[in-house]
Design a protein around this motif. Structure first.
Motif, short mmCIF file in Angstrom:
data_model
loop_
_atom_site.label_atom_id
_atom_site.label_comp_id
_atom_site.label_asym_id
_atom_site.label_seq_id
_atom_site.Cartn_x
_atom_site.Cartn_y
_atom_site.Cartn_z
N VAL A 133 0.85 -1.19 0.00
CA VAL A 133 0.00 0.00 0.00
C VAL A 133 0.89 1.24 0.00
N ASP A 182 -3.78 5.60 -0.32
CA ASP A 182 -4.65 4.46 -0.64
C ASP A 182 -5.80 4.34 0.37
N LYS A 233 -6.38 -3.13 1.09
CA LYS A 233 -6.68 -2.03 0.18
C LYS A 233 -8.10 -2.17 -0.33
#
Length: 341
Positions: A80, A84, A135
């Motif tokens: 990540v 994000d 995510k």
């Protein structure tokens, strides 16, 4: 940063300024909170019910259902990046112990549980580790899914267990169509072909359950066991998922279960008191459910991105946390309460 801090049990937490959460190690991830779920566990924490189990040092920040945007990452984090959108698995796990190696990270032998035994997400920022970060699909907003991090994950975990033994023609009873139960209904519909019977005292909750896929709804007016038995031909259901766990739900749920059935305990507060001869003679199975694994959370986010699981929420700004607590305690929250900094 601003944070809601619990200073003493049986007193209302306080909104105050505290040092910003910061990266301290190579696998750390700091997340700017976009939404933090508030649930009955938070009420039980304030009441002191969890203190004998966690021994957490006060004051600290509650909030164990968290989603937001990556604010900073440690040097070893690569999956990540800053900016994000993410949802956080509720546990910070080591990845090295036996349970973690087996994918059973819920039982990590060196875990921390932000919001339960460490500082959580009733704040502007939270620090976790890379293993906890999932995510989000671009279609999902953090505040819309935050409570799926624990309530949704727990409901999905239980539904996934139940689905392994449910076949076409089977019946599954869901007790409680509230914050957890309304997610469990959707997860069961996504994972199993079983016929779903939902029991709740609230007509409004049952109306919601009907829109989410319940095949039958039963009002908990004192005759719910009889109605469920009627719907199951007098045999009872193959599975009962109890999202209440107190106030007579346990006794009702056991009475709704057929021989060789599975009773999934998700809600808590009551006691399970069943004669052992009944368990043996009917070969009943009692299954505990804490929270799901990281993999479970990834799967749940896939269902959410496909629109198969949606979360009904009531949003409150962070400085209105006391009102959110009052509404939750009084039963005025439909779905899940979400604090938004």
């Amino acid at each position: 940063m601003k944070a809601v801090r619990t200073h003493a049990y049986d007193t209302t937490p306080v909104l105050e300024e505290v040092p910003d959460a910061r990266v301290q190690g190579p696998l750390d991830v700091v997340v700017r909170i976009g939404g933090a779920g508030l649930c009955r566990t938070d009420l039980h924490i304030i009441e002191g019910q969890w203190e004998p189990k966690t021994h957490v040092a006060l004051p600290y920040t509650q909030g164990h259902e968290n989603a937001g945007w990556v604010e900073a990452v440690g040097s070893a984090v690569s999956h990540v990046a800053v900016g994000d959108p993410v949802i956080l698995h509720p546990l910070v796990t080591c990845g090295l112990c036996g349970p973690c190696r087996r994918g059973d990270d819920v039982h990590c032998q060196a875990s921390a549980f932000p919001g339960i035994d460490a500082d959580g997400g009733f704040a502007e920022l939270i620090r976790t580790n890379a293993r906890a970060v999932v995510k989000l699909d671009a279609s999902l907003a953090p505040a819309d899914v935050a409570a799926l991090a624990d309530a949704g994950l727990t409901a999905y975990h239980a539904a996934k267990k139940a689905a392994r033994r449910l076949a076409p023609g089977d019946k599954a009873v869901v007790i409680g169509a509230g914050g957890l139960g309304h997610i469990g209904i959707q997860a069961l519909r996504a994972l199993t072909p079983a016929e779903l019977i939902v029991v709740d005292r609230s007509p409004e909750a049952l109306k919601l359950a009907g829109t989410l896929g319940a095949h039958h709804t039963v009002v908990g007016d004192g005759s719910q066991v009889e109605h469920v038995l009627d719907l199951t031909g007098g045999q009872g259901a193959e599975a009962v998922l109890d999202f209440v766990g107190e106030g007579g739900a346990v006794e009702d749920g056991v009475a709704m279960l057929r021989r060789a059935g599975d009773y999934h305990v998700i809600g808590y507060g009551g006691k399970l008191d069943v004669p052992t001869i009944d368990i043996i003679s009917s070969e009943l199975n009692f299954v505990g459910n804490l929270v799901g694994s990281y993999t479970d959370l990834v799967e749940l986010m896939e269902l959410a991105a496909r629109g198969l699981v949606t979360l009904h929420t009531s949003r409150y700004p962070l400085d209105a946390f006391s009102q959110a607590l009052e509404d939750l305690d009084a039963g005025r929250v439909r779905g899940r309460a979400i604090l938004v900094p």
